[in-house]
Write a protein that holds these residues in place. Structure first.
Motif, PDB file in Angstrom:
ATOM      1  N   ILE A   1       0.876  -1.185   0.000  1.00  0.00           N
ATOM      2  CA  ILE A   1       0.000   0.000   0.000  1.00  0.00           C
ATOM      3  C   ILE A   1       0.908   1.229   0.000  1.00  0.00           C
ATOM      4  O   ILE A   1       1.906   1.265   0.731  1.00  0.00           O
ATOM      5  CB  ILE A   1      -0.882   0.044   1.271  1.00  0.00           C
ATOM      6  CG1 ILE A   1      -1.761  -1.202   1.366  1.00  0.00           C
ATOM      7  CG2 ILE A   1      -1.737   1.317   1.302  1.00  0.00           C
ATOM      8  CD1 ILE A   1      -2.567  -1.313   2.653  1.00  0.00           C
ATOM      9  N   ALA A   2       0.591   2.236  -0.821  1.00  0.00           N
ATOM     10  CA  ALA A   2       1.391   3.467  -0.846  1.00  0.00           C
ATOM     11  C   ALA A   2       0.476   4.666  -1.050  1.00  0.00           C
ATOM     12  O   ALA A   2      -0.635   4.535  -1.582  1.00  0.00           O
ATOM     13  CB  ALA A   2       2.432   3.399  -1.967  1.00  0.00           C
ATOM     14  N   ALA A   3       0.978   5.816  -0.627  1.00  0.00           N
ATOM     15  CA  ALA A   3       0.167   7.047  -0.695  1.00  0.00           C
ATOM     16  C   ALA A   3       0.356   7.757  -2.030  1.00  0.00           C
ATOM     17  O   ALA A   3       1.414   7.658  -2.658  1.00  0.00           O
ATOM     18  CB  ALA A   3       0.573   7.977   0.441  1.00  0.00           C
ATOM     19  N   CYS A   4      -0.662   8.518  -2.438  1.00  0.00           N
ATOM     20  CA  CYS A   4      -0.493   9.440  -3.569  1.00  0.00           C
ATOM     21  C   CYS A   4      -1.153  10.775  -3.208  1.00  0.00           C
ATOM     22  O   CYS A   4      -1.960  10.847  -2.279  1.00  0.00           O
ATOM     23  CB  CYS A   4      -1.057   8.863  -4.868  1.00  0.00           C
ATOM     24  SG  CYS A   4      -2.741   8.263  -4.773  1.00  0.00           S
TER      25      CYS A   4
ATOM     26  N   GLY B   1      -0.899  -8.640 -10.232  1.00  0.00           N
ATOM     27  CA  GLY B   1      -1.151  -8.006 -11.526  1.00  0.00           C
ATOM     28  C   GLY B   1      -2.159  -6.870 -11.499  1.00  0.00           C
ATOM     29  O   GLY B   1      -2.495  -6.318 -12.547  1.00  0.00           O
ATOM     30  N   VAL B   2      -2.652  -6.520 -10.309  1.00  0.00           N
ATOM     31  CA  VAL B   2      -3.662  -5.448 -10.248  1.00  0.00           C
ATOM     32  C   VAL B   2      -3.295  -4.417  -9.185  1.00  0.00           C
ATOM     33  O   VAL B   2      -2.608  -4.725  -8.214  1.00  0.00           O
ATOM     34  CB  VAL B   2      -5.084  -5.996  -9.946  1.00  0.00           C
ATOM     35  CG1 VAL B   2      -5.511  -6.998 -10.992  1.00  0.00           C
ATOM     36  CG2 VAL B   2      -5.170  -6.591  -8.547  1.00  0.00           C
ATOM     37  N   VAL B   3      -3.771  -3.199  -9.398  1.00  0.00           N
ATOM     38  CA  VAL B   3      -3.577  -2.118  -8.429  1.00  0.00           C
ATOM     39  C   VAL B   3      -4.908  -1.390  -8.276  1.00  0.00           C
ATOM     40  O   VAL B   3      -5.485  -0.937  -9.273  1.00  0.00           O
ATOM     41  CB  VAL B   3      -2.487  -1.121  -8.900  1.00  0.00           C
ATOM     42  CG1 VAL B   3      -2.410   0.086  -7.964  1.00  0.00           C
ATOM     43  CG2 VAL B   3      -1.123  -1.806  -8.989  1.00  0.00           C
ATOM     44  N   ALA B   4      -5.395  -1.293  -7.037  1.00  0.00           N
ATOM     45  CA  ALA B   4      -6.616  -0.521  -6.763  1.00  0.00           C
ATOM     46  C   ALA B   4      -6.211   0.880  -6.325  1.00  0.00           C
ATOM     47  O   ALA B   4      -5.241   1.053  -5.587  1.00  0.00           O
ATOM     48  CB  ALA B   4      -7.437  -1.195  -5.667  1.00  0.00           C
ATOM     49  N   VAL B   5      -6.964   1.868  -6.799  1.00  0.00           N
ATOM     50  CA  VAL B   5      -6.633   3.272  -6.513  1.00  0.00           C
ATOM     51  C   VAL B   5      -7.806   3.905  -5.764  1.00  0.00           C
ATOM     52  O   VAL B   5      -8.950   3.840  -6.231  1.00  0.00           O
ATOM     53  CB  VAL B   5      -6.356   4.028  -7.836  1.00  0.00           C
ATOM     54  CG1 VAL B   5      -5.965   5.470  -7.560  1.00  0.00           C
ATOM     55  CG2 VAL B   5      -5.267   3.325  -8.645  1.00  0.00           C
TER      56      VAL B   5
ATOM     57  N   TYR C   1      -2.728   3.755  -3.326  1.00  0.00           N
ATOM     58  CA  TYR C   1      -2.826   2.683  -4.319  1.00  0.00           C
ATOM     59  C   TYR C   1      -2.284   1.428  -3.668  1.00  0.00           C
ATOM     60  O   TYR C   1      -1.379   1.497  -2.816  1.00  0.00           O
ATOM     61  CB  TYR C   1      -2.098   3.042  -5.617  1.00  0.00           C
ATOM     62  CG  TYR C   1      -0.638   3.426  -5.468  1.00  0.00           C
ATOM     63  CD1 TYR C   1      -0.278   4.695  -5.022  1.00  0.00           C
ATOM     64  CD2 TYR C   1       0.386   2.513  -5.771  1.00  0.00           C
ATOM     65  CE1 TYR C   1       1.068   5.049  -4.882  1.00  0.00           C
ATOM     66  CE2 TYR C   1       1.717   2.863  -5.645  1.00  0.00           C
ATOM     67  CZ  TYR C   1       2.053   4.131  -5.196  1.00  0.00           C
ATOM     68  OH  TYR C   1       3.378   4.484  -5.049  1.00  0.00           O
ATOM     69  N   ALA C   2      -2.847   0.282  -4.057  1.00  0.00           N
ATOM     70  CA  ALA C   2      -2.538  -0.946  -3.332  1.00  0.00           C
ATOM     71  C   ALA C   2      -2.740  -2.145  -4.236  1.00  0.00           C
ATOM     72  O   ALA C   2      -3.621  -2.134  -5.100  1.00  0.00           O
ATOM     73  CB  ALA C   2      -3.474  -1.057  -2.129  1.00  0.00           C
ATOM     74  N   GLY C   3      -1.926  -3.145  -4.030  1.00  0.00           N
ATOM     75  CA  GLY C   3      -2.130  -4.377  -4.790  1.00  0.00           C
ATOM     76  C   GLY C   3      -0.848  -5.118  -5.051  1.00  0.00           C
ATOM     77  O   GLY C   3      -0.095  -5.440  -4.112  1.00  0.00           O
ATOM     78  N   ASP C   4      -0.565  -5.373  -6.317  1.00  0.00           N
ATOM     79  CA  ASP C   4       0.561  -6.201  -6.740  1.00  0.00           C
ATOM     80  C   ASP C   4       1.876  -5.746  -6.083  1.00  0.00           C
ATOM     81  O   ASP C   4       2.240  -4.565  -6.175  1.00  0.00           O
ATOM     82  CB  ASP C   4       0.683  -6.106  -8.271  1.00  0.00           C
ATOM     83  CG  ASP C   4       1.778  -6.997  -8.795  1.00  0.00           C
ATOM     84  OD1 ASP C   4       1.483  -8.173  -9.072  1.00  0.00           O
ATOM     85  OD2 ASP C   4       2.928  -6.521  -8.893  1.00  0.00           O
TER      86      ASP C   4
END
Ligand SMILES: Cc1ncc(COP(=O)(O)O)c(C=O)c1O
Length: 373
Positions: free
Chosen positions: A90-93, A219-223, A240-243
């Motif tokens: 998980i990372a911030a934007c 293979g996916v990233v949720a935003v 954003y979080a995922g792969d």
């Protein structure tokens, strides 16, 4: 002055509305702006207190997001969406618009043999802009009769060149809900990362809120964004979080670029994410406003206005979006977005963002009731 042979930015979509806005503004009481999806309701008081009292303004904030913020996101993913995501994934934007606009260039740096962004044909314009900013190409994917992305229609040559596929559910502008599991499977089958823009998930009207991460993280990233969920568009916090590989790569590049959510905003976001009460209240506000505005426009224009399956926009087939927007501005002092702002196939539509208080929408109804036939 230097001659420009490369990119020059097109007019910003909402700047094109200036003449229509001027017509609406001539009404006493001013324009009722239903064009941009910018919240007008207050965020929780505890969030504002956290913003003022975090003490996080002195030092540089972590680009990836503080451990507290990422833990708060992880807890929200579990309680709200029923998925476990390790905080390393998980990372911030800085709000999600910058993420949407810049992701293709970072992906292209890593895979220079690819140059294509696949995105919904009727969509938030920043998906296509991200492709342009990466010096690449945007390829629109049409909807099938159910309103889902018609993934079978994607040319295999475009899939081979694809940096990513964007999917957006609930959709801005259509309000449709897509099948995220099918998109995840398509991406894995074709080796194309799937980015799922879920920033309207709190306003899912038909059925439970859903995320692509339910189909697995690979293979996916949720935003996600706090802008719409918590009325914090001015704070600029998303995640954003995922792969694991994609999140690690993107968060490293973004650290080099200096993309950082300000520390006090990170602290405030932790407080916002830990509360669902204010989101429930906001949902009820939007539900009421969607119904109110739908009935106002149905009565005035004699068009059929369906309520969306998600989001806070009415997406209405009016025949000619610009003509309708101009007439509504003149007669009702309301500003709405012509459909071609969301793709060339949508010129017959308008998008109405129900982001004004009820009394402002009632003012539109009163103006329309007294306008000359
Ligand atoms: C589909 C979609 N994605 C992303 C965004 C960006 O939101 P923010 O940058 O405030 O997180 C918006 C804003 O309207 C949107 O409609």
């Amino acid at each position: 002055m230097a001659t420009v042979s490369g990119f020059s930015p097109p007019p910003y979509p909402y700047d094109r509305l200036a003449p229509v806005q001027a017509a609406a503004a001539r009404h006493e009481g001013g324009v009722v702006d239903l064009s941009i999806g910018t919240p007008c309701d207050p965020p929780p008081a505890a969030v504002i207190e956290a913003l003022a009292g975090s003490g996080a303004e002195r030092g540089y904030p972590p680009s990836i997001g503080s451990v507290e913020l990422r833990r708060a996101c992880a807890a929200w993913f579990v309680t709200y969406l029923g998925v476990d995501v390790p905080i390393e994934q998980i990372a911030a934007c800085v709000g999600t618009k910058e993420f949407v606009a810049t992701v293709p260039q970072w992906l292209r740096l890593r895979s220079p043999e690819r140059d294509t962004v696949l995105h919904p044909a009727i969509a938030y314009p920043t998906y296509a802009m991200g492709a342009k900013l990466a010096g690449g190409r945007a390829v629109a994917v049409p909807n099938d009769p159910l309103g889902h992305l018609d993934l079978a229609s994607i040319d295999p040559a475009d899939a081979e060149r694809a940096l990513c596929l964007w999917i957006n559910s609930p959709s801005n502008p259509t309000g449709g809900l897509d099948d995220l599991g099918v998109a995840a499977a398509w991406g894995r089958r074709h080796g194309v990362p799937v980015f799922s823009d879920e920033c309207y998930v709190a306003y899912t009207w038909d059925g439970p809120p859903r995320t692509i991460l339910t189909a697995g993280l690979e293979g996916v990233v949720a935003v996600h964004s706090l802008s719409k969920r918590s009325n914090l568009a001015g704070l600029r916090v998303g995640c954003y979080a995922g792969d694991p590989d994609l999140v690690a790569y993107l968060s490293e590049v973004r650290k080099h670029v200096g993309m950082m959510v300000p520390g006090p905003a990170q602290a405030a976001a932790v407080v916002a994410l830990s509360d669902e009460h204010h989101v429930d209240e906001q949902r009820e506000r939007y539900r009421g406003r969607l119904q109110l505005m739908a009935s106002v426009l149905e009565q005035w224009a004699g068009v059929n206005v369906a309520l969306p399956a998600g989001g806070f926009y009415l997406w209405i087939d009016v025949g000619d979006g610009w003509q309708f927007a101009e007439r509504l501005a003149k007669e009702g002092g309301a500003l709405v977005s012509p459909g071609d702002l969301y793709g060339p196939d949508s010129a017959a539509f308008v998008r109405v963002a129900v982001v004004q208080p009820d009394e402002r929408m009632r003012l539109v109804a009163e103006r329309l009731a007294t306008s000359a036939p």
